[in-house]
Design an enzyme around this catalytic site. Structure first.
Site, mmCIF file in Angstrom:
data_model
loop_
_atom_site.group_PDB
_atom_site.id
_atom_site.type_symbol
_atom_site.label_atom_id
_atom_site.label_comp_id
_atom_site.label_asym_id
_atom_site.label_seq_id
_atom_site.Cartn_x
_atom_site.Cartn_y
_atom_site.Cartn_z
ATOM 1 N N ASP A 19 -0.575 -1.526 1.803
ATOM 2 C CA ASP A 19 -1.316 -2.161 2.597
ATOM 3 C C ASP A 19 -2.198 -1.122 3.137
ATOM 4 O OD1 ASP A 19 0.418 -4.180 1.269
ATOM 5 O OD2 ASP A 19 0.769 -4.979 2.857
ATOM 6 N N HIS A 164 2.605 1.660 3.684
ATOM 7 C CA HIS A 164 1.237 1.337 3.697
ATOM 8 C C HIS A 164 0.239 3.126 3.646
ATOM 9 C CE1 HIS A 164 2.622 -1.424 6.166
ATOM 10 N NE2 HIS A 164 1.884 -2.304 6.377
#
Ligand SMILES: [Zn+2]
Length: 197
Positions: A19, A164
């Site tokens: 992400d 992430h």
């Protein structure tokens, strides 16, 4: 709001989701995934795509899956009206189309926050809401080994892992995670709408 948090499968397979990119670190992740012949799902922020359009194009060119992760990733997402959330989704869609020439049905709400307004916006935007069931806490925990152990302890068939592509630290976690998955004979899947059950 029903979100997809895992895949029903009898295979030893998990999904790697990344992400908040693209960022300056994303090329490291792409090199690593290529080395392991592994595909991931990248939930991209519209403003980050505008900042790193070439990296965004590279993610697509290398066969990874793209999802919408809003245009600005607002901290106060939970307080926005349905129409503001819809704007966030639509503006990110526009940037994805402009730079990637693709569309996506996948949407992951920033911070995983959902409420009636957000649910309404997601359904009006015809998106599938994609969650996770392994939260690595990679943006919170400082020690790479602790993050890695959190993930490995929770590995199960069909799990969706949240990471992430925003730091060297998470890159190092993924280096070790991919070695572990190979050792444990796990393959990987990417997210698509067919996971809905
Ligand atoms: Zn995010």
């Amino acid at each position: 709001m029903k979100s997809i948090t895992q895949k029903r499968t009898s295979k030893k397979e998990v999904a790697i989701t990344l992400d908040d990119g693209p960022t300056e670190y994303t090329p490291l992740f792409l090199d690593l995934l290529k080395k392991h012949n592994t595909k991931a799902t990248f939930f991209c922020i519209g403003q980050q795509i505008e900042k790193y359009p070439e990296i965004f194009k590279r993610i697509i060119a290398e066969g990874h899956t793209i999802g919408n992760h809003s245009y600005t990733h607002p901290r106060h997402m939970g307080f926005l009206s349905a129409s503001k959330v819809r704007d966030e989704i639509r503006k990110c869609d526009e940037v994805i189309l402009q730079y990637g020439q693709i569309t996506t049905h996948l949407y992951r709400p920033p911070f995983g926050v959902t409420n009636p307004n957000i649910a309404k916006a997601i359904s009006q935007s015809h998106k599938e809401c994609i969650g996770w069931n392994i939260r690595s806490l990679d943006t919170i925990i400082t020690h790479e080994n602790k993050i890695l152990n959190r993930i490995i302890k929770r590995l199960k068939k069909g799990n969706i892992i949240l990471l992430h592509d925003t730091s060297q630290k998470t890159y190092k976690v993924l280096v070790e995670l991919l070695v572990n998955l190979e050792r444990e004979k796990y393959s990987t899947f990417t997210i698509d709408s067919s996971l809905k059950n």
